[in-house]
Design an enzyme around this catalytic site. Structure first.
Site, mmCIF file in Angstrom:
data_model
loop_
_atom_site.group_PDB
_atom_site.id
_atom_site.type_symbol
_atom_site.label_atom_id
_atom_site.label_comp_id
_atom_site.label_asym_id
_atom_site.label_seq_id
_atom_site.Cartn_x
_atom_site.Cartn_y
_atom_site.Cartn_z
ATOM 1 N N LEU A 125 0.825 -1.207 0.000
ATOM 2 C CA LEU A 125 0.000 0.000 0.000
ATOM 3 C C LEU A 125 0.866 1.267 0.000
ATOM 4 O O LEU A 125 0.662 2.177 -0.799
ATOM 5 C CB LEU A 125 -0.917 -0.005 1.241
ATOM 6 C CG LEU A 125 -1.761 1.245 1.461
ATOM 7 C CD1 LEU A 125 -2.823 1.402 0.372
ATOM 8 C CD2 LEU A 125 -2.458 1.189 2.833
ATOM 9 N N THR A 126 1.837 1.310 0.889
ATOM 10 C CA THR A 126 2.608 2.538 1.108
ATOM 11 C C THR A 126 3.425 2.913 -0.135
ATOM 12 O O THR A 126 3.987 2.047 -0.799
ATOM 13 C CB THR A 126 3.541 2.356 2.325
ATOM 14 O OG1 THR A 126 2.740 1.960 3.439
ATOM 15 C CG2 THR A 126 4.276 3.634 2.679
ATOM 16 N N ILE A 337 14.795 -0.185 34.266
ATOM 17 C CA ILE A 337 15.038 -1.151 35.354
ATOM 18 C C ILE A 337 16.375 -1.857 35.149
ATOM 19 O O ILE A 337 17.127 -2.095 36.100
ATOM 20 C CB ILE A 337 13.880 -2.186 35.436
ATOM 21 C CG1 ILE A 337 12.605 -1.496 35.928
ATOM 22 C CG2 ILE A 337 14.245 -3.362 36.334
ATOM 23 C CD1 ILE A 337 11.336 -2.330 35.799
ATOM 24 N N GLY A 339 18.902 -0.679 33.652
ATOM 25 C CA GLY A 339 19.985 0.302 33.733
ATOM 26 C C GLY A 339 20.920 0.254 32.523
ATOM 27 O O GLY A 339 20.483 0.019 31.392
ATOM 28 N N GLU A 363 1.216 0.493 10.082
ATOM 29 C CA GLU A 363 -0.249 0.672 9.998
ATOM 30 C C GLU A 363 -0.743 1.871 10.801
ATOM 31 O O GLU A 363 -1.948 2.038 10.971
ATOM 32 C CB GLU A 363 -0.984 -0.563 10.558
ATOM 33 C CG GLU A 363 -1.586 -1.446 9.526
ATOM 34 C CD GLU A 363 -0.575 -2.352 8.887
ATOM 35 O OE1 GLU A 363 -0.209 -2.045 7.740
ATOM 36 O OE2 GLU A 363 -0.151 -3.325 9.497
#
Ligand SMILES: Cc1cc2nc3c(=O)[nH]c(=O)nc-3n(C[C@H](O)[C@H](O)[C@H](O)COP(=O)(O)OP(=O)(O)OC[C@H]3O[C@@H](n4cnc5c(N)ncnc54)[C@H](O)[C@@H]3O)c2cc1C
Length: 379
Positions: A125-126, A337, A339, A363
């Protein structure tokens, strides 16, 4: 997870988990580093009926339902978002369009090969530079006798170059803009259809993305999906069905990332205690777990609407909106978390972070989820 899965759905989920551990875990990091399309794994997915899992038995599928299919996507995504993307573009986009909008003859001609793995599907599509049908590279389909002749370019097409069948969106009435767009089934080996380049991506790198060039590509009018001018409607429905599978992809990635953060939080000692003992870490984990729980329920519910042939567009858009938000925030927290280690390429969290961003963007602006939801509410 207490969502009432049937015994069959639980078995499918378990077999997908085992498949992922056996065949995907050993290659997940390598296909990401080297951006390699994992053709052997795709073949194995076909042998396990994953490629046509929800498609009708009469056309070579397993008729196991869309919920079973998204369970597989979720399991695969726990290890590789890229492999999940290959399957989503094949099953939720290309095969979905043929199954939902094709004639019996079109289904007989394409679905058995798409289910067996003889053929891989893609959704085109794109276009480069502007929205589909609006830029200088727009793909135009000119009617010539019993055929259409396609010219133009498509970009960012997942499975591009490795697919055998493309569902291509092209303008049959260019003056009407997207209202003049139609959908065609195009064989990958048709003369004039070439790949000009593959696109190097930040994440989902084992799922090849390519730019396609159409130069006088002749497509029989028998390969028109639906009728002329309904292309955007086909695209929108397929993209929303794919959004539910992408929701499962986000849930799978986020769950695996959270599991990793829990393990790390228990092992990493700071100030004489595991960091998981600190309330700030616990708050992040609790929010993440809550969001994943709610997202999973929404994904399963939207998938069951598709499976039961009920209206699903609003719920699919809600899944897209919610999983997009919570998936990205979960990965930001997981890296926080973990790091400095979480930020390093050696930890799986950095790949998950790159992959989840791709799943969210894909999308994303074809039709904004907010627009779809508001339209339904205000109708
Ligand atoms: C991993 C990946 C795989 C993909 N695979 C495929 C594929 O197989 N086939 C295919 O056809 N395409 C594919 N795409 C393309 C994808 O569908 C588009 O990238 C996506 O829909 C976003 O469109 P865009 O890139 O044109 O962004 P744009 O529409 O240009 O958006 C750019 C930014 O502008 C914002 N924006 C745009 N319009 C508006 C507006 N009206 N109001 C407010 N903000 C706006 C957007 O939210 C976004 O933040 C893929 C993309 C990715 C990342």
């Amino acid at each position: 997870m207490s969502y009432a899965l049937t015994e069959e759905q639980q078995l499918i989920q378990q077999s997908a988990r085992e498949f992922t551990q056996e065949y995907i875990e050993p290659i997940a990091s390598e296909i990401d580093h080297a951006s390699i399309h994992p053709s052997a794994v795709v073949q194995l997915m076909a042998e396990h009926d994953f490629l046509g899992l929800y498609l009708p038995e009469e056309f070579g599928g397993a008729s196991a339902g869309y919920l079973s299919y998204v369970l597989i996507i979720e399991e695969i995504s726990r290890m590789s978002g890229a492999v999940a993307s290959i399957l989503i573009n094949h099953a939720s986009l290309a095969a979905y369009c043929v199954n939902r909008f094709g004639t019996v003859k079109q289904k007989q001609a394409y679905l058995p090969a798409l289910c067996s793995g003889e053929k891989l599907g893609a959704f085109a599509l794109t276009e480069p530079g502007a929205a589909p049908g609006a830029g200088m590279h727009k793909v135009v389909a000119a009617k010539e006798g019993d055929n259409y002749v396609l010219n133009g370019r498509k970009c960012y097409i997942a499975n591009g170059g490795v697919a055998d069948v493309y569902v291509v969106f092209a303008l049959t009435s260019p003056e009407a803009g997207t209202k003049g767009m139609s959908a065609f089934i195009v064989d990958g080996n048709t003369a004039g259809l070439t790949v000009s380049r593959t696109v190097g991506k930040m994440g989902l790198r084992g799922c090849q993305s390519a730019e396609l060039v159409f130069e006088n590509v002749i497509v029989s009018s028998h390969n028109l999906l639906g009728s002329e001018g309904v292309g955007m409607k086909i695209a929108q429905q397929a993209q929303l069905a794919a959004s539910v599978a992408e929701g499962a992809q986000v849930v799978g990635i986020a769950q695996a990332a959270m599991d990793d953060a829990v393990r790390y939080g228990k092992e990493r000692i700071q100030f004489g205690r595991p960091i998981a003992a600190f309330p700030a870490i616990q708050t992040m984990l609790a929010e993440m777990a809550t969001n994943i729980y709610i997202a999973r329920l929404a994904v399963y519910d939207a998938a069951s609407l598709i499976e039961r042939d009920k209206p699903f567009m609003k719920e699919a858009a809600m899944v897209k909106l919610f999983t997009g938000r919570i998936g990205q925030s979960a990965l930001i927290d997981v890296i926080q978390i973990e790091g400095g280690y979480g930020y390093s390429q050696e930890m799986i969290a950095s790949r998950f972070y790159r992959d989840i961003k791709g799943a969210v963007i894909n999308e994303s602006s074809a039709d904004f989820p907010e627009k779809v939801i508001a339209k339904d509410l205000l109708a």
